[in-house]
Design a protein around this motif. Sequence first.
Motif, PDB file in Angstrom:
ATOM      1  N   UNK A   1      76.460   8.067  73.434  1.00 25.10           N
ATOM      2  CA  UNK A   1      77.873   8.325  73.173  1.00 25.10           C
ATOM      3  C   UNK A   1      78.046   8.764  71.719  1.00 25.10           C
ATOM      4  N   UNK A   2      78.757   9.873  71.528  1.00 32.32           N
ATOM      5  CA  UNK A   2      79.007  10.415  70.192  1.00 32.32           C
ATOM      6  C   UNK A   2      80.501  10.702  70.022  1.00 32.32           C
ATOM      7  N   UNK A   3      80.929  10.761  68.754  1.00 32.61           N
ATOM      8  CA  UNK A   3      82.302  11.152  68.422  1.00 32.61           C
ATOM      9  C   UNK A   3      82.252  12.320  67.449  1.00 32.61           C
ATOM     10  N   UNK A   4      82.989  13.382  67.774  1.00 33.94           N
ATOM     11  CA  UNK A   4      83.053  14.561  66.918  1.00 33.94           C
ATOM     12  C   UNK A   4      84.471  14.681  66.363  1.00 33.94           C
TER      13      UNK A   4
ATOM     14  N   UNK B   1      77.828   6.726  68.366  1.00 34.54           N
ATOM     15  CA  UNK B   1      78.553   5.492  68.703  1.00 34.54           C
ATOM     16  C   UNK B   1      77.633   4.489  69.394  1.00 34.54           C
ATOM     17  N   UNK B   2      76.942   4.923  70.443  1.00 35.56           N
ATOM     18  CA  UNK B   2      76.035   4.040  71.176  1.00 35.56           C
ATOM     19  C   UNK B   2      74.923   4.876  71.800  1.00 35.56           C
ATOM     20  N   UNK B   3      73.674   4.478  71.562  1.00 30.94           N
ATOM     21  CA  UNK B   3      72.524   5.219  72.070  1.00 30.94           C
ATOM     22  C   UNK B   3      71.588   4.277  72.819  1.00 30.94           C
ATOM     23  N   UNK B   4      71.451   4.503  74.113  1.00 30.03           N
ATOM     24  CA  UNK B   4      70.466   3.764  74.922  1.00 30.03           C
ATOM     25  C   UNK B   4      70.593   2.249  74.743  1.00 30.03           C
ATOM     26  N   UNK B   5      71.768   1.743  75.026  1.00 23.16           N
ATOM     27  CA  UNK B   5      72.038   0.309  74.890  1.00 23.16           C
ATOM     28  C   UNK B   5      72.453  -0.277  76.241  1.00 23.16           C
ATOM     29  N   UNK B   6      72.333  -1.595  76.356  1.00 22.19           N
ATOM     30  CA  UNK B   6      72.836  -2.285  77.538  1.00 22.19           C
ATOM     31  C   UNK B   6      71.856  -2.422  78.680  1.00 22.19           C
ATOM     32  N   UNK B   7      70.594  -2.012  78.450  1.00 21.91           N
ATOM     33  CA  UNK B   7      69.557  -2.126  79.471  1.00 21.91           C
ATOM     34  C   UNK B   7      70.008  -1.423  80.760  1.00 21.91           C
TER      35      UNK B   7
ATOM     36  N   UNK C   1      83.213  -6.368  71.078  1.00 18.82           N
ATOM     37  CA  UNK C   1      83.431  -5.621  69.844  1.00 18.82           C
ATOM     38  C   UNK C   1      82.088  -5.407  69.169  1.00 18.82           C
ATOM     39  N   UNK C   2      81.624  -4.156  69.160  1.00 16.79           N
ATOM     40  CA  UNK C   2      80.299  -3.852  68.645  1.00 16.79           C
ATOM     41  C   UNK C   2      80.377  -2.893  67.469  1.00 16.79           C
ATOM     42  N   UNK C   3      79.337  -2.934  66.632  1.00 20.19           N
ATOM     43  CA  UNK C   3      79.187  -1.950  65.574  1.00 20.19           C
ATOM     44  C   UNK C   3      78.761  -0.613  66.172  1.00 20.19           C
ATOM     45  N   UNK C   4      79.142   0.482  65.544  1.00 22.06           N
ATOM     46  CA  UNK C   4      78.646   1.784  66.015  1.00 22.06           C
ATOM     47  C   UNK C   4      77.190   1.972  65.617  1.00 22.06           C
ATOM     48  N   UNK C   5      76.534   2.827  66.337  1.00 22.41           N
ATOM     49  CA  UNK C   5      75.109   3.092  66.084  1.00 22.41           C
ATOM     50  C   UNK C   5      74.891   3.726  64.714  1.00 22.41           C
ATOM     51  N   UNK C   6      75.794   4.608  64.316  1.00 19.28           N
ATOM     52  CA  UNK C   6      75.681   5.295  63.039  1.00 19.28           C
ATOM     53  C   UNK C   6      75.841   4.291  61.901  1.00 19.28           C
TER      54      UNK C   6
END
Length: 210
Positions: A83-86, A99-105, A140-145
Motif C-alpha cells: 500500500x502506497x500514498x501519492x 504505508x504497508x508492505x507485505x504485512x499481516x501474514x 493504529x500502526x506506524x507507516x512503513x516509510x
Amino acid sequence: MRKAAALGVCLCLATASLAVAGDPVPFEFSFTAEFDKKDSGAIPDTSVNFFPLIMNDPDIESIVTLELLISGLTHDSPWDLDIYLIDPRGVVGNPAFAVMLDRGDQEAVVGIDLLFSDLGLALPPGTDGLCPGGDCSNLNYLPEDGRGFNDAFGGLSGGMDAWILVIIDDSQGDEGSFDSFTLRGTAVPEPVTLSLLAVGAFAALRRRRS
C-alpha cells in the motif's frame, strides 16, 4: 475631507494588521473517498489499483499533520498487499510513500479498519495477523516509510488536487476489497488579517459618499 478620512482609516487598519496578525491557528480536516463493493473498492489478485481522493478545501494553506484510515478492509491474505500514498504534487516521490508492505501474514481479515499514523505503537506484524490476539479494534500502526507522515507531508501546500492510494496485490489466488479511505489531520489556514477589513472599510465609505 471624506476621502482623506477614508485613506486614513485604511492606513490605520493596514498598519494594525501587521501588528496584530500572528501565526494562524491550525484546524482539523478530514476527507473520505468511498467505494461500492461491486467494483471500485475491489482488490483483485495480481493487480495494481489506484484510488483517488480530492481534498477540496481552499482554506488549507499547508498541511501540519496527516494520517490515513483504511476502512472495511477484507482480504484473504493481507501479506499480498503493498500500500502506497501519492501526494498531488509528487513531492514525496520515488516512487511513493510506503504505508504497508507485505504485512499481516496470510491470516484473512474481514471488514477491519486500519489507521496509519505517526502515533502508532509499531509497524503492522510481519509474520502474524493484523489483529493481535484476534482483537481487530483500535488498530493504529506506524507507516512503513521511516520518515512518517508528518515529516513527509508536513508543510505541503494546498491539498485540492487528487491524492492517490495505491494498493498492489502481488500474489495469485487471493483477493479482497475495502469500503473507503480517509485522509485527516491538521492544516494551517490561509492567512487573514485586518488589511482585508481596511479594504472593506474603504469600499463602505465610498458607497456612503456616492
